[in-house]
Design a protein around this motif. Structure first.
Motif, mmCIF file in Angstrom:
data_model
loop_
_atom_site.group_PDB
_atom_site.id
_atom_site.type_symbol
_atom_site.label_atom_id
_atom_site.label_comp_id
_atom_site.label_asym_id
_atom_site.label_seq_id
_atom_site.Cartn_x
_atom_site.Cartn_y
_atom_site.Cartn_z
ATOM 1 N N HIS A 54 36.010 42.419 51.734
ATOM 2 C CA HIS A 54 35.326 42.261 50.325
ATOM 3 C C HIS A 54 33.802 41.923 50.857
ATOM 4 C CE1 HIS A 54 38.933 41.889 47.854
ATOM 5 N NE2 HIS A 54 39.349 41.598 49.189
ATOM 6 N N CYS B 236 37.027 47.054 50.260
ATOM 7 C CA CYS B 236 38.224 47.577 49.306
ATOM 8 C C CYS B 236 37.902 47.556 48.054
ATOM 9 C CB CYS B 236 39.282 46.687 49.784
ATOM 10 S SG CYS B 236 39.003 44.953 49.490
ATOM 11 N N HIS C 76 45.326 46.358 47.420
ATOM 12 C CA HIS C 76 46.010 45.422 47.860
ATOM 13 C C HIS C 76 47.620 45.542 47.282
ATOM 14 C CE1 HIS C 76 41.797 43.733 47.716
ATOM 15 N NE2 HIS C 76 42.502 42.738 48.198
ATOM 16 N N HIS D 216 47.197 43.581 53.308
ATOM 17 C CA HIS D 216 48.149 42.270 53.331
ATOM 18 C C HIS D 216 49.713 42.807 53.938
ATOM 19 C CE1 HIS D 216 44.731 40.006 52.423
ATOM 20 N NE2 HIS D 216 44.696 40.791 51.007
ATOM 21 N N ASP E 25 39.480 40.304 55.482
ATOM 22 C CA ASP E 25 39.555 39.752 53.895
ATOM 23 C C ASP E 25 38.169 39.290 53.596
ATOM 24 O OD1 ASP E 25 40.585 39.946 51.520
ATOM 25 O OD2 ASP E 25 42.066 38.360 51.953
HETATM 26 ZN ZN ZN Z 1 41.443 41.465 49.764
#
Ligand code: ZN
Length: 460
Positions: free
Chosen positions: A66, A123, A228, A265, A316
């Motif tokens: 991110h 993402c 996600h 994830h 992340d």
């Molecule tokens: Zn994320």
């Protein structure tokens, strides 16, 4: 340029590690890999960089980033994911300006480059972050990137009762047209280093109908989708109650599983979904630091790999990790599963390095171009300095790298054969200016939203 007298960890098909090895770079690509003497003899006119005591590895690939959250580093430490999102992260991100988006991207990219990340998958780019400004930073920095723009049509997260912060709701048709426009402007730009992907929100924020539309649009354009999936336990409860299915079955039903699909994830993806994911060629981006810190759980990454799923790594974001240091992520991946299963044989260093390189390349459909050091591939290379107390001795250089190295040990980074980091400093961005601007913008952002730092000890 020849990187010479290094230990070269190739991650090629034979997984060769070459002591006193060299990599010759010509025209942005790898021209030869082998013993130093042979490579230097074959290319007598190329300048030689002496990498004695150093290790050369393929550029690292971060498959879950991110960019906008670099500015939010440390905004919500030691909190659970949903309130972490709704009370802190979304409030700050939902008040971004395009200038904040650009500053955060520059901060994040400078950090990634210094840590040996040469390619990343962003993402969830919101329109308010300013796609063009961010893509311009990617172009300027020299890094390789897949930038996924958000699509959404429901303003909730995971459960229907978690309303999204208003500033996080995409205007217009929920981002779909904006992504198509960004695709037309930027896909293939910066000498081919930029790809534009689709980043539909988590199920609950994006309807099955919109997922299908995204899948169709991505296939038409031969580009990728990242989402996600099953990050927290609430996600699987939601999918069961709302659609009566598992995460993998939901993705298959929405027709979004394919070679360029990255599921972030996957902590709660059940074993019955593994064959489906393996067959589709989709990737799971494993984020052990973020999932551990947010107490989301530990994804069954080794079990997925055994089932034939492509598993790569992701850092992340700034609030959840708090760094974009893929070397440290490698260490986390290598140790966390051993503790979870009481099996010290799971995920040896070699497997973890594959996850951070060739598996990451495969995730992005770039396995023929990057992800290993082989003649003909793009020269995305990282030189790690092992002449330092915590990295000697290194009887197995691969495990020394995975268990002992961090971003601070990266000496040089090349993308497309261009030197972007030298002696641990980024050449294409002014690191000090980037850090100063990020600090100022973060302060202004906190002031604008009325949020303050969460301090548990008195700060005088
Ligand atoms: Zn994320």
């Amino acid at each position: 340029l020849i990187l010479s007298h290094a230990t070269v960890i190739t991650v090629d098909t034979a997984r060769r590690v070459i002591r006193d090895g060299a990599v010759a770079v010509v025209g942005g690509r790898i021209a030869a890999v082998g013993k130093s003497a042979e490579v230097e003899r074959a290319f007598p006119h190329l300048p030689v960089r002496d990498c004695s005591g150093e290790v050369v590895i393929p550029g690292l690939v971060d498959t879950h980033v991110h960019l906008a959250q670099a500015l939010l580093r440390g905004c919500a430490d030691d909190r659970a994911l949903i309130e972490w999102l709704t009370e802190r992260v979304w409030v700050l991100q939902g008040n971004f300006t395009p200038e904040d988006g650009r500053a955060s991207a520059a901060l994040c990219i400078a950090e990634m480059l210094r840590g040996g990340t040469t390619t990343f998958l962003e993402c969830l780019l919101a329109q308010r972050y300013g796609f063009d400004g961010i893509a311009e930073v990617v172009a300027q920095s020299g890094i390789r990137a897949c930038l996924a723009g958000i699509t959404m049509d429901t303003a909730t997260y995971a459960t229907r009762s978690n309303a999204m912060y208003l500033g996080m709701v995409e205007p217009g048709d929920g981002g779909f047209t904006a992504v198509l426009e960004a695709f037309d402007r930027w896909h293939g730009a910066a000498e081919g280093r930029v790809q534009v992907w689709f980043g539909p929100r988590t199920p609950g924020g994006c309807s099955p109908a919109l997922f299908r539309r995204v899948g169709e649009a991505a296939r038409e354009r031969d580009t990728g989708i990242t989402v996600h999936l099953a990050e927290v336990r609430d996600d699987i409860r939601f999918l069961r109650e709302e659609y009566g299915c598992t995460p993998g079955a939901f993705a298959a039903e929405c027709d979004i599983l394919g070679l360029k699909t990255v599921l972030a994830h996957g902590v709660w993806i059940p074993p019955e979904d593994f064959p489906l994911l393996a067959e589709s060629g989709a990737t799971v981006a494993h984020c052990p630091n973020s999932n551990s810190k947010l107490a989301s759980g530990i994804a069954p990454a080794p079990e997925m790999l055994t089932a034939g799923v492509n598993v790569a790594l992701g850092c992340d974001g700034g609030p959840s990790n708090n760094t974009y240091d893929l070397l440290r992520e490698m260490r986390a991946a290598a140790v966390v599963h051993k503790a979870r299963t009481l099996d010290p044989l799971l995920l040896p260093g070699e497997t973890v390095l594959e996850m951070a390189t060739i598996n990451g390349a495969r995730a992005l459909g770039l396995q023929d171009e990057i992800g290993s050091i082989e003649a003909g591939k793009k020269a995305d290379l990282v030189v790690v300095d092992f002449r330092t107390p915590h990295l000697v001795p290194a009887p197995n250089p691969v495990s020394a790298l995975v268990y002992g190295a961090s971003a601070a040990d990266v000496d040089a980074v090349l993308v497309d054969g261009r030197l972007l980091v030298d002696r641990g400093r980024v050449l294409t961005l002014d690191e000090r200016a980037v850090a100063c601007e990020a600090t100022e913008r973060a302060e202004a952002l906190y002031a604008r939203t009325g949020l303050t730092a969460e301090l548990r000890w008195p700060v005088l």
